[in-house]
Write an enzyme that holds these catalytic residues in place. Sequence first.
Site, PDB file in Angstrom:
ATOM      1  N   ASP A 290       0.859  -1.176   0.000  1.00 23.10           N
ATOM      2  CA  ASP A 290       0.000   0.000   0.000  1.00 23.10           C
ATOM      3  C   ASP A 290       0.903   1.236   0.000  1.00 23.10           C
ATOM      4  OD1 ASP A 290      -2.520   1.449   0.428  1.00 23.10           O
ATOM      5  OD2 ASP A 290      -3.201  -0.443   1.290  1.00 23.10           O
TER       6      ASP A 290
ATOM      7  N   GLU B 296      -6.451   3.834  -6.077  1.00 24.09           N
ATOM      8  CA  GLU B 296      -7.770   3.877  -5.436  1.00 24.09           C
ATOM      9  C   GLU B 296      -8.450   5.176  -5.846  1.00 24.09           C
ATOM     10  OE1 GLU B 296      -9.926   3.529  -1.091  1.00 24.09           O
ATOM     11  OE2 GLU B 296      -8.169   4.791  -1.346  1.00 24.09           O
TER      12      GLU B 296
ATOM     13  N   HIS C  43     -11.186  -3.914   3.172  1.00 24.28           N
ATOM     14  CA  HIS C  43     -11.223  -3.482   4.576  1.00 24.28           C
ATOM     15  C   HIS C  43     -12.053  -2.215   4.790  1.00 24.28           C
ATOM     16  CE1 HIS C  43      -8.358  -1.047   2.530  1.00 24.28           C
ATOM     17  NE2 HIS C  43      -8.292  -0.224   3.556  1.00 24.28           N
ATOM     18  N   ASP C  44     -12.571  -1.614   3.711  1.00 25.36           N
ATOM     19  CA  ASP C  44     -13.313  -0.356   3.836  1.00 25.36           C
ATOM     20  C   ASP C  44     -14.826  -0.522   3.757  1.00 25.36           C
ATOM     21  OD1 ASP C  44     -11.166   1.323   4.216  1.00 25.36           O
ATOM     22  OD2 ASP C  44     -10.841   1.633   2.075  1.00 25.36           O
TER      23      ASP C  44
HETATM   24  C1  NOJ Z   1      -8.480   4.523   1.824  1.00 22.74           C
HETATM   25  C2  NOJ Z   1      -8.117   3.343   2.666  1.00 22.74           C
HETATM   26  O1  NOJ Z   1      -8.487   2.159   2.021  1.00 22.74           O
HETATM   27  C3  NOJ Z   1      -8.799   3.551   3.987  1.00 22.74           C
HETATM   28  O2  NOJ Z   1      -8.752   2.404   4.798  1.00 22.74           O
HETATM   29  C4  NOJ Z   1      -8.175   4.734   4.655  1.00 22.74           C
HETATM   30  O3  NOJ Z   1      -8.842   4.990   5.876  1.00 22.74           O
HETATM   31  C5  NOJ Z   1      -8.263   5.976   3.770  1.00 22.74           C
HETATM   32  N1  NOJ Z   1      -7.927   5.714   2.401  1.00 22.74           N
HETATM   33  C6  NOJ Z   1      -7.308   7.022   4.263  1.00 22.74           C
HETATM   34  O4  NOJ Z   1      -5.996   6.592   4.073  1.00 22.74           O
END
Ligand code: NOJ
Length: 553
Positions: free
Chosen positions: A99, A253, A325-326
């Site tokens: 990441d 992303e 995970h989001d």
């Molecule tokens: C996207 C990430 O996937 C998420 O988990 C994170 O909280 C935010 N960006 C901020 O970095």
Amino acid sequence: MAHTRWYKDRVFYQIWPRSFFDGNGDGFGDLIGVYEKLDYIQSLGCDGIWFSPLYPSPGADCGYDISDYMDIDALYGGMEAFKKVLDGAHERGMKVIMDLVVNHTSDEHEWFQKSRRRIAPYTDYYIWRPALPGGKLPNNWDSQFEGKAWQWDEVRQEYYLHLFAVKQPDLNMDNPLVREEVRKILRFWLEQGVDGFREDVITFISKKDGLPNDYLMPVVRGISHYNHGPRVHDYLREFQQELKDHDTFTIGEAPLVAPGLALDYIDEADGQLDTMIQFQCMGADCVLTDYLPLPFSLRRLKRAFGQWQTKLRGRAWNMLYLENHDHPRVISRYGSEKYRVESGKALACAYLFQQGTPFVYQGQEIGMTNWRPAKAIDYEDVQTRWHYENFLAGFLPDRLRLKWCHRSSRDSARTPMQWSAEENAGFTTGTPWFHVNENYRSINVADQENDPNSLLNFYREAIRLRKGLRVVREGSYVDHKPFSGSLYVYSREWQGEKLLVICSFVERPVKFEAPQGFEMIYGRLILSNYGSQLDGNGFITKPYECRVYHFGG
Ligand code: NOJ
């Protein structure tokens, strides 16, 4: 070096390290644990791993707040453990991507500590602004996690911008020194031998000059001025320079992006990234964010899938996913907990036979479902806590706000991986850092290993099949029932070879009739969740039934 696009033939497994497997008994998932599970990941047919952040971090956003980009957190076993995992993965023919979180750092990063004290050369590493007359905030932007996007700093006597948590100040990417730091980070990890990067909210890194007020958006105000900002492509091109001597895989992303705009980033002719994490496929039961829920709409899901499949075709490559995970667990949102195994299989078929590189998030392969705590205090996630404590507080009673978090929280999918029916789901011999979902006694890897009809073994079979079928990698895509609210029927076609995927998204029986051009009698049923009956050119579906037929080739 040639860019071979090796990722097109792979399936990735996403590890959210804290909750994957604890190898040293301290209650936190770690790299010793990952090392022990490499064979398990390989047994799924996955030949790539994406690690959510492993770097030293105070943990305000579970690692997405980084305090040192050139190291691995001691919590996870440090650099030595990482190298062991990297070598172990490579020995098994697996690729590893990291990441890359460079929109913001932790406020405990040395750069921020020096910047707030105006120590050169860090003075302008972040986005600082004086208060407006009357102590007012520099603009009306909201943060994604904790109220307004501006935080007053007593040391520097200025506000700093944080698009996420207060402890995640945004870097000033317009500063060439900051961009050079990003290049250094890329060089460092490529030298360690990693194979690519998943770039966190990368479309946010360039903010509009003057940071104007945002009058367009009703929520997350500001986003129209920093998403796809004015210099984002220039900056990505600079970063791309560091990759040209390596055969990498890069994923950006990208919240709020449609395929047309995505091509500016990922067109194979002149893009700066290989693919994108788009959010449209996660928007079939909400608007903009999981915190603005709507009833699930299969039509919306199909529209999202269809747009990305058709508009990228021949020009760019899709990243396929239904969990990370989001977001809450997909069975709990698009499927059915009552028909957990059946709907889990239908969901797997719904995305695994599309064109692109699929990602499987830890626990998805065994059908883990949402965790629903009895008390809001049990939530760990900064975003969940803020929403519970602030959003609609005063309007909605506590009980309803808690229910709403059950539906929307990222913590729903962050509980420890359920390895067995033993204590703590076999995740740790110590005290788990976070709550284990109580359903681990009936949902776990060990039980499913022994069951040929388990979801786990279904994932293995689906992945094995997709890898062996050229039509999955290359074929065209047609949605045969875009208006059906209950069936998802899509086909793929490549040089005389065809695949027909039929997935019911409902419990009730629905009549399926083969679309024109498909004589079911000539199709071979290669995967299904209810066995292999062949019944003419149509059939009545069972709850969440799915079937995959192969023709010709
Ligand atoms: C996207 C990430 O996937 C998420 O988990 C994170 O909280 C935010 N960006 C901020 O970095």
